[in-house]
Design a protein around this motif. Structure first.
Motif, PDB file in Angstrom:
ATOM      1  N   GLY B  28      -5.066  -9.850   1.587  1.00 31.87           N
ATOM      2  CA  GLY B  28      -4.090  -8.919   1.020  1.00 31.87           C
ATOM      3  C   GLY B  28      -3.790  -7.710   1.883  1.00 31.87           C
ATOM      4  O   GLY B  28      -3.013  -6.847   1.476  1.00 31.87           O
ATOM      5  N   GLU B  29      -4.392  -7.653   3.068  1.00 40.86           N
ATOM      6  CA  GLU B  29      -4.181  -6.465   3.893  1.00 40.86           C
ATOM      7  C   GLU B  29      -2.822  -6.461   4.575  1.00 40.86           C
ATOM      8  O   GLU B  29      -2.270  -7.514   4.903  1.00 40.86           O
ATOM      9  N   VAL B  30      -2.340  -5.242   4.818  1.00 43.07           N
ATOM     10  CA  VAL B  30      -1.130  -5.079   5.617  1.00 43.07           C
ATOM     11  C   VAL B  30      -1.546  -4.520   6.985  1.00 43.07           C
ATOM     12  O   VAL B  30      -2.696  -4.107   7.174  1.00 43.07           O
ATOM     13  N   VAL B  31      -0.597  -4.512   7.912  1.00 40.94           N
ATOM     14  CA  VAL B  31      -0.913  -4.079   9.279  1.00 40.94           C
ATOM     15  C   VAL B  31      -1.469  -2.653   9.283  1.00 40.94           C
ATOM     16  O   VAL B  31      -2.421  -2.350  10.014  1.00 40.94           O
ATOM     17  N   LEU B  32      -0.906  -1.796   8.437  1.00 41.73           N
ATOM     18  CA  LEU B  32      -1.362  -0.404   8.431  1.00 41.73           C
ATOM     19  C   LEU B  32      -2.837  -0.302   8.018  1.00 41.73           C
ATOM     20  O   LEU B  32      -3.576   0.533   8.556  1.00 41.73           O
ATOM     21  N   ASP B  33      -3.273  -1.177   7.097  1.00 37.46           N
ATOM     22  CA  ASP B  33      -4.696  -1.174   6.711  1.00 37.46           C
ATOM     23  C   ASP B  33      -5.572  -1.458   7.934  1.00 37.46           C
ATOM     24  O   ASP B  33      -6.612  -0.828   8.128  1.00 37.46           O
ATOM     25  N   VAL B  34      -5.155  -2.412   8.726  1.00 40.92           N
ATOM     26  CA  VAL B  34      -5.954  -2.801   9.883  1.00 40.92           C
ATOM     27  C   VAL B  34      -5.937  -1.685  10.940  1.00 40.92           C
ATOM     28  O   VAL B  34      -6.966  -1.392  11.558  1.00 40.92           O
ATOM     29  N   ILE B  35      -4.787  -1.042  11.102  1.00 40.17           N
ATOM     30  CA  ILE B  35      -4.715   0.093  12.033  1.00 40.17           C
ATOM     31  C   ILE B  35      -5.667   1.200  11.571  1.00 40.17           C
ATOM     32  O   ILE B  35      -6.397   1.809  12.365  1.00 40.17           O
ATOM     33  N   HIS B  36      -5.692   1.446  10.281  1.00 39.39           N
ATOM     34  CA  HIS B  36      -6.611   2.467   9.750  1.00 39.39           C
ATOM     35  C   HIS B  36      -8.067   2.071   9.996  1.00 39.39           C
ATOM     36  O   HIS B  36      -8.917   2.917  10.270  1.00 39.39           O
ATOM     37  N   ILE B  38      -9.137   0.306  12.489  1.00 40.49           N
ATOM     38  CA  ILE B  38      -9.391   0.556  13.916  1.00 40.49           C
ATOM     39  C   ILE B  38      -9.663   2.046  14.138  1.00 40.49           C
ATOM     40  O   ILE B  38     -10.579   2.426  14.882  1.00 40.49           O
ATOM     41  N   GLN B  39      -8.875   2.888  13.473  1.00 42.48           N
ATOM     42  CA  GLN B  39      -9.108   4.340  13.588  1.00 42.48           C
ATOM     43  C   GLN B  39     -10.503   4.705  13.085  1.00 42.48           C
ATOM     44  O   GLN B  39     -11.179   5.558  13.649  1.00 42.48           O
ATOM     45  N   ALA B  40     -10.939   4.028  12.025  1.00 41.39           N
ATOM     46  CA  ALA B  40     -12.222   4.375  11.409  1.00 41.39           C
ATOM     47  C   ALA B  40     -13.410   3.852  12.203  1.00 41.39           C
ATOM     48  O   ALA B  40     -14.520   4.378  12.074  1.00 41.39           O
ATOM     49  N   THR B  41     -13.154   2.818  12.999  1.00 49.56           N
ATOM     50  CA  THR B  41     -14.295   2.196  13.695  1.00 49.56           C
ATOM     51  C   THR B  41     -14.234   2.358  15.212  1.00 49.56           C
ATOM     52  O   THR B  41     -15.049   3.043  15.806  1.00 49.56           O
ATOM     53  N   ASP B  42     -13.204   1.771  15.828  1.00 54.89           N
ATOM     54  CA  ASP B  42     -13.183   1.685  17.293  1.00 54.89           C
ATOM     55  C   ASP B  42     -12.455   2.827  17.989  1.00 54.89           C
ATOM     56  O   ASP B  42     -12.792   3.179  19.119  1.00 54.89           O
TER      57      ASP B  42
END
Lengths: 271, 259
Positions: B28-36, B38-42
């Motif tokens: 159910g994720e959208v691209v913005l979720d994944v970008i967030h 990445i911001q939170a982890t890498d």
């Protein structure tokens, strides 16, 4: 670096992000241009060949069928019976009557908003697809000659209406079978379908929508024009479909009449 | 859940490059979720704009696999297999990573001559429903500027930014030109200074609009036809002469004050 004239400071020529490549699209964006080029090229080749044939465009024995490429037949070189007009332009016998008239339907389609979209993309690659780089270093759109002439579309629309009336008359004539009376043949249905599709293509035209009512500022003050506008607007949404259907069918109509006129097939009588 | 490689453009006006991040994609994720994520982890310094996460603010516009899209409205499971490429909008200067300077659009917005109604009648202004409905579609615009981004007139020809308002503002001009209470005539302005003739109606603006506004069919082509009325149609010119109607020049229209 040039500033755009406004109080908001804008700098042109700033560095853009992303790689310097024509596109990053991974889908098959090239399919649509290839299909468009294939169909339009095939149509242009066929219609040019048909226009120069100067024969087999009229069936006058037991039937009254004329190809849309040759109607109205306005030349003295027309086959006997093909012309219903008292007005004939004197031409030598080798001159194809189609050459006198095809500029009008050709101009209508060439300046049509839908076909413009298609051929700018498919033939001129300006751009070939959305988010795919334009193939040209500079671009002035439709601001200069010759493309500024696209603004003449509405005049070709008017001419197209005249042709529709004449081709509708041809379709009505196709119910008449000289020597046999009234009847319906496959050829009759072909001409009726062709005329119907051409009407749908013309009525769904963007210029038609504008002239019907789109040009007014207030629909409330122009209720009849609002009614016309509401009638053509759903047709306008299908303009692409009517553009392709009428283009293909007009060629098929010519093929059918050519086959009947040459004796290759018989125009089957339905009732 | 599966792993996916996000190929994100990192850089600023001094240059940049793609960087790959492999993250776990959840249902159910959208691209913005994944970008967030990445911001939170890498990459906590990865820059991107976002606000509503509901496709209504237009902030998170970027190019996903080469096409302008809202990151918050693009589901990961609808993207094809393989790395997902994310780049900033190409038409505008980069600020950093996925953030661009869209002030070109604000400059164009300032140039739009405002609505100029006639003097107030004794019983007030009246608008009829059919006229209200006509402009409703144009007011759905969320100003994501993806139509401006995808328009090849300025995407591929930077110089044209001087002469071209772009699809987003042609919507605005159309809305005003179709307003029953407006007395401004912007047709010469649209032709001479806003570059309507540059548009070759390839409909990319319509294709990318997240609000599904029929930009080309309902705004740009009607504007082109109005320009034909004003400039290229001798029959319309004769009609104006007979009815003694005049149109405003581009210069006059451009300086009409807001009421």
């Amino acid at each position: 670096m040039t500033a755009v004239g406004s109080s908001t400071k804008v700098v042109l020529g700033g560095t853009r992000g992303g790689p310097d490549v024509a596109t990053l699209r991974q889908d098959r964006w090239w399919v649509q241009p290839v299909v468009t080029v294939s169909i339009l090229t095939a149509f242009v080749i066929y219609s040019t060949w048909a226009a120069f044939q100067n024969k087999n465009y009229y069936v006058g024995f037991d039937r009254d069928l004329i190809s849309p490429f040759y109607s109205p037949c306005l030349a003295t070189s027309c086959e006997a019976g093909a012309s219903n007009s008292g007005f004939l332009i004197h031409t030598p016998g080798w001159f194809s009557p189609a050459l006198l008239i095809l500029i009008f339907p050709l101009g209508f389609r060439l300046t049509c908003y839908y076909y413009r979209r298609s051929y700018y993309r498919a033939f001129w690659w300006s751009p070939p697809a959305c988010a795919v780089s334009d193939a040209h270093a500079s671009y002035s759109g439709e601001t200069k000659f010759p493309l500024i002439m696209q603004n003449l579309h509405r005049y070709f629309f008017y001419a197209g209406l005249v042709f529709n009336v004449l081709l509708t008359y041809d379709a009505i004539r196709a119910f008449r079978q000289p020597g046999l009376g009234f009847g319906v043949t496959v050829g009759t249905l072909v001409l009726v379908t062709n005329a119907t599709l051409l009407w749908l293509y013309s009525l769904s035209c963007h210029a038609c929508r504008h002239l019907c009512g789109g040009q007014v500022r207030s629909f409330a003050q122009h209720p009849w024009r609002h009614k016309f506008w509401k009638f053509v607007t759903p047709l306008n949404a299908k303009h692409m479909n009517f553009a392709w259907a009428s283009l293909v069918f007009v060629a098929l109509t010519d093929v059918y009449i050519r086959l009947v006129a040459s004796g290759a097939i018989t125009d089957y009588k339905l009732f | 859940m599966s792993d996916v490689t996000m190929r994100v453009w990192r850089g600023d006006a001094n240059g940049g490059q793609f960087e790959d991040y492999t993250v776990t994609q959840q249902e159910g994720e959208v691209v913005l979720d994944v970008i967030h994520r990445i911001q939170a982890t890498d990459a906590p310094d990865l820059a991107c704009r976002w606000n509503c996460k509901a496709g209504k603010c237009g902030s998170c516009a970027a190019e996903i696999n080469g096409k302008p899209r809202l990151m918050c409205m693009t589901r990961m499971d609808q993207l094809p297999e393989g790395p997902v490429t994310i780049t900033p909008m190409k038409t505008f200067p980069i600020i950093r990573d996925l953030v661009t300077d869209v002030s070109f659009n604000y400059a164009q917005a300032e140039k739009v001559p405002a609505l100029l109604p006639p003097p107030m009648p004794a019983d007030g202004y009246r608008m009829f429903q059919q006229d209200v409905e006509r402009g409703q579609e144009f007011r759905k615009c969320i100003e994501c500027f993806m139509c401006q981004d995808v328009c090849h007139v300025i995407r591929d020809h930077e110089d044209n930014k001087q002469y071209y308002a772009g699809p987003r503002f042609f919507i605005r001009y159309a809305e005003l030109e179709m307003h029953p209470l407006d007395t401004n005539d912007r047709r010469d302005l649209i032709r001479e200074e806003m570059g309507l003739g540059y548009c070759n109606i390839t409909k990319c603006c319509t294709e990318v609009c997240p609000e599904h506004i029929k930009i080309t069919d309902n705004a740009i082509i009607p504007l082109k036809e109005r320009v034909v009325d004003a400039q290229y149609d001798p029959v319309a010119w004769l009609g104006r002469k007979i009815r003694r109607k005049t149109k405003r020049s581009a210069e006059e229209a451009a300086v009409q004050p807001a009421p």
